[in-house]
Design a protein around this motif. Structure first.
Motif, PDB file in Angstrom:
ATOM      1  N   LYS A   1       0.830  -1.135  -0.076  1.00 56.59           N
ATOM      2  CA  LYS A   1       0.188   0.071   0.098  1.00 56.59           C
ATOM      3  C   LYS A   1       0.818   1.311  -0.041  1.00 56.59           C
ATOM      4  O   LYS A   1       0.672   2.073  -0.774  1.00 56.59           O
ATOM      5  CB  LYS A   1      -0.951   0.000   1.386  1.00 56.59           C
ATOM      6  N   GLU A   2       1.937   1.438   0.769  1.00 52.45           N
ATOM      7  CA  GLU A   2       2.790   2.646   0.989  1.00 52.45           C
ATOM      8  C   GLU A   2       3.540   2.702  -0.314  1.00 52.45           C
ATOM      9  O   GLU A   2       3.454   3.840  -1.085  1.00 52.45           O
ATOM     10  CB  GLU A   2       3.778   2.091   1.966  1.00 52.45           C
ATOM     11  N   TYR A   3       4.001   1.581  -0.806  1.00 51.92           N
ATOM     12  CA  TYR A   3       4.589   1.680  -2.029  1.00 51.92           C
ATOM     13  C   TYR A   3       3.937   2.202  -3.376  1.00 51.92           C
ATOM     14  O   TYR A   3       4.223   2.830  -4.195  1.00 51.92           O
ATOM     15  CB  TYR A   3       5.513   0.438  -2.478  1.00 51.92           C
TER      16      TYR A   3
ATOM     17  N   ILE B   1       1.046   4.002  -2.981  1.00 52.57           N
ATOM     18  CA  ILE B   1       0.836   5.404  -2.886  1.00 52.57           C
ATOM     19  C   ILE B   1       2.117   6.344  -3.286  1.00 52.57           C
ATOM     20  O   ILE B   1       1.909   7.249  -3.800  1.00 52.57           O
ATOM     21  CB  ILE B   1       0.260   5.668  -1.380  1.00 52.57           C
ATOM     22  N   LEU B   2       3.234   5.966  -2.689  1.00 56.78           N
ATOM     23  CA  LEU B   2       4.261   6.373  -3.371  1.00 56.78           C
ATOM     24  C   LEU B   2       4.473   6.654  -4.697  1.00 56.78           C
ATOM     25  O   LEU B   2       4.855   7.576  -5.159  1.00 56.78           O
ATOM     26  CB  LEU B   2       5.717   5.866  -2.658  1.00 56.78           C
TER      27      LEU B   2
ATOM     28  N   LEU C   1       1.902   9.176  -6.087  1.00 57.12           N
ATOM     29  CA  LEU C   1       2.276  10.281  -5.779  1.00 57.12           C
ATOM     30  C   LEU C   1       3.333  10.748  -6.801  1.00 57.12           C
ATOM     31  O   LEU C   1       3.780  11.956  -7.219  1.00 57.12           O
ATOM     32  CB  LEU C   1       2.482  10.565  -4.307  1.00 57.12           C
ATOM     33  N   VAL C   2       4.376  10.126  -6.840  1.00 54.97           N
ATOM     34  CA  VAL C   2       5.543  10.403  -7.614  1.00 54.97           C
ATOM     35  C   VAL C   2       5.308  10.495  -9.160  1.00 54.97           C
ATOM     36  O   VAL C   2       5.813  11.434  -9.712  1.00 54.97           O
ATOM     37  CB  VAL C   2       6.846   9.189  -7.296  1.00 54.97           C
TER      38      VAL C   2
ATOM     39  N   ILE D   1       2.222  11.459 -10.083  1.00 60.81           N
ATOM     40  CA  ILE D   1       1.625  12.824 -10.323  1.00 60.81           C
ATOM     41  C   ILE D   1       2.656  13.944 -10.322  1.00 60.81           C
ATOM     42  O   ILE D   1       2.596  14.892 -11.297  1.00 60.81           O
ATOM     43  CB  ILE D   1       0.595  12.888  -9.210  1.00 60.81           C
ATOM     44  N   SER D   2       3.711  13.859  -9.402  1.00 56.13           N
ATOM     45  CA  SER D   2       4.445  14.882  -9.367  1.00 56.13           C
ATOM     46  C   SER D   2       5.325  15.121 -10.629  1.00 56.13           C
ATOM     47  O   SER D   2       5.496  16.081 -11.291  1.00 56.13           O
ATOM     48  CB  SER D   2       5.614  14.539  -8.324  1.00 56.13           C
ATOM     49  N   ILE D   3       5.927  13.845 -11.282  1.00 52.58           N
ATOM     50  CA  ILE D   3       6.558  13.829 -12.577  1.00 52.58           C
ATOM     51  C   ILE D   3       5.684  14.472 -13.613  1.00 52.58           C
ATOM     52  O   ILE D   3       6.049  15.338 -14.568  1.00 52.58           O
ATOM     53  CB  ILE D   3       7.235  12.385 -12.795  1.00 52.58           C
TER      54      ILE D   3
ATOM     55  N   LEU E   1       3.233  16.793 -13.305  1.00 51.59           N
ATOM     56  CA  LEU E   1       2.958  18.057 -13.101  1.00 51.59           C
ATOM     57  C   LEU E   1       4.395  18.661 -13.682  1.00 51.59           C
ATOM     58  O   LEU E   1       4.171  19.705 -14.406  1.00 51.59           O
ATOM     59  CB  LEU E   1       3.044  18.196 -11.615  1.00 51.59           C
ATOM     60  N   LEU E   2       5.479  17.929 -13.156  1.00 50.50           N
ATOM     61  CA  LEU E   2       6.759  18.601 -13.671  1.00 50.50           C
ATOM     62  C   LEU E   2       6.906  18.723 -15.134  1.00 50.50           C
ATOM     63  O   LEU E   2       7.379  19.806 -15.712  1.00 50.50           O
ATOM     64  CB  LEU E   2       7.855  17.985 -12.934  1.00 50.50           C
TER      65      LEU E   2
ATOM     66  N   SER F   1       3.833  21.417 -16.829  1.00 49.03           N
ATOM     67  CA  SER F   1       3.684  22.447 -15.986  1.00 49.03           C
ATOM     68  C   SER F   1       2.972  23.741 -16.970  1.00 49.03           C
ATOM     69  O   SER F   1       2.517  24.653 -16.348  1.00 49.03           O
ATOM     70  CB  SER F   1       4.872  22.991 -15.317  1.00 49.03           C
TER      71      SER F   1
ATOM     72  N   SER G   1      -2.867  24.151 -15.148  1.00 51.94           N
ATOM     73  CA  SER G   1      -1.568  24.315 -13.920  1.00 51.94           C
ATOM     74  C   SER G   1      -1.400  26.038 -14.216  1.00 51.94           C
ATOM     75  O   SER G   1      -0.939  26.443 -13.242  1.00 51.94           O
ATOM     76  CB  SER G   1      -0.372  23.478 -14.507  1.00 51.94           C
TER      77      SER G   1
END
Lengths: 160, 278
Positions: free
Chosen positions: B13-15, B17-18, B21-22, B24-26, B28-29, B32, B37
């Motif tokens: 579960k933790e991995y 979610i990580l 999230l990673v 999504i961040s990428i 977004l990056l 942008s 945005s």
């Protein structure tokens, strides 16, 4: 209720990051207050909470401080996740109210800076001293500030 | 390997979610510049701008210190530049006067020189000039400036020479009062003034009279200003007046001079040496 409290605290720290942190810069090195908060959340609530807190706070910073959406979110998510490794339900107080806390903050801060500045470091040629300044300088400053909540909580517990 | 796999699946579960999230961040990056945005960025910028305008009144003390240091540095640099410009301006004025002097004295060949050293506190005072034998400078050539006579060359090197100035106890020159044409010898006996010697008490000399070099001088061309009479005293013992002369040249400010390529008759010089012990 707890998460609302975290949200309010996060917003206050965000406000401080926008308004006060730039005034605390020394040789262009600024402390990362949000990172202290993310590490704290991770140590108190575990890896998932740490990662989510890291992502949300990073995203907020991206849109208000760095103006590069995704960069702080990425670095803070990883930080929250790493800090979550130190989460132990039976050792929450030891992790957050002793000198273990700044040690974890320092480690997470170095990782955070490494991820955050990796684009810059890989994209341009930097001198070693400059890279050390970027990675370690900010981490030390952040670690020093992370001592404040320890002293605050120890004083509070003494008062109680 | 199995242990690591068990650990990862235990924390799946933790991995997960990580990873989300990673990811999504990428996204977004790298995305942008999308309109959404852009809109969020615009709103955030407004909030930041407002916050900054409120908190901008608080100064960063470290930056203030650095700024102060930088301003001090700039101030020092500007002061140095100003001083240099003032120096150049004054030099320009002096050089203009020297040029005018040179044009006025075109009868003589003049060699311009800078004073590179001087002594003014001894009984035997000298100046050192940055011209020498290679410039055609010789011993006993007069040194003058736009104000008047400075002295004479006493020693010559290849590129430098030493000049004996009026304030030297061995300096002597034949002079005369411009107005009354009274002759005398100029010398220095210490103090801030020169003395005009060998002027009988009956002669017409008054304060304010200009003293110039006379035709009798074997070293100096005639008519060059030496100074102005400031005091005459008839009460002195003997036949002669005590006349104090203020030199026209301010030796404390002397920086540029001319060496006059003027040589008088050697026989005349020898004769004067015999008489005045020069």
């Amino acid at each position: 209720m707890l998460y609302i409290r975290y949200l309010i605290t996060g917003l206050i720290i965000l406000l401080l990051s926008i308004a006060i942190v730039p005034l605390m810069s020394i040789s262009q090195i600024t402390p990362d207050l949000m990172l202290i908060f993310v590490v704290y959340v991770a140590l108190k609530n575990g890896q998932i909470a740490g990662s989510v807190a890291g992502f949300i706070s990073g995203l907020l910073l991206d849109y208000t401080v760095d103006f590069t959406p995704g960069l702080s979110a990425l670095s803070k998510t990883i930080c929250g996740f790493i800090a979550g490794f130190f989460y132990d339900e039976s050792k929450i107080d030891v992790n957050t109210e002793t000198f273990r806390f700044p040690q974890i903050v320092f480690l997470c801060s170095v990782v955070n800076n490494a991820v955050y500045f990796s684009v810059d470091i890989l994209g341009r040629e930097f001198e070693t001293s400059e890279i050390i300044k970027m990675l370690i300088g900010g981490a030390i400053y952040t670690t020093i500030l992370s001592l404040v909540p320890i002293f605050a909580t120890s004083r509070r517990s003494r008062l109680l | 390997m199995l242990r690591i796999l068990t650990q990862i699946t235990g924390h799946l579960k933790e991995y997960l979610i990580l990873s989300i999230l990673v990811a999504i961040s990428i996204v977004l990056l790298f995305n942008s510049k999308s309109p959404k945005s852009h809109l969020i960025g615009k709103i955030a910028l407004e909030i930041v701008g407002l916050t900054k305008s409120i908190t901008d009144v608080i100064p960063n003390f470290y930056n203030l210190q650095a700024e102060n240091k930088e301003l001090k540095k700039i101030n020092m640099m500007l002061l140095a530049q100003l001083n240099q410009l003032q120096e150049e301006k004054l030099e320009n004025i002096r050089l203009r006067e020297l040029l005018r002097f040179k044009e006025k004295n075109s009868d003589y060949e003049l060699v311009s020189a800078d004073v590179v050293g001087k002594s003014l506190i001894n009984l035997r005072n000298y100046i050192i000039l940055n011209v020498g034998a290679s410039d055609g400078v010789g011993v006993n050539m007069p040194i003058v400036c736009e104000s008047g006579v400075v002295g004479k060359i006493v020693r010559v090197g290849e590129n430098y020479s030493v000049g004996m100035i009026l304030f030297h106890k061995d300096f002597r020159a034949s002079v005369k009062i411009q107005r009354s044409r009274v002759d005398g010898i100029i010398a220095w006996e210490g103090g801030e003034y020169l003395s005009m010697l060998n002027v009988p008490k009956t002669m017409d000399v008054e304060p304010g009279d200009v003293v110039i070099t006379s035709e009798y001088s074997t070293i100096f061309p005639p008519g060059m200003e030496i100074g102005v009479v400031v005091e005459t005293d008839n009460s002195a013992k003997g036949l002669f007046k005590a006349i104090k002369v203020k030199p026209s040249v301010d030796f404390t400010k002397l920086e540029e001079v001319f060496v006059v390529k003027y040589k008088s008759d050697p026989e005349k010089e020898k004769f004067e040496e015999m008489f005045y012990g020069k």
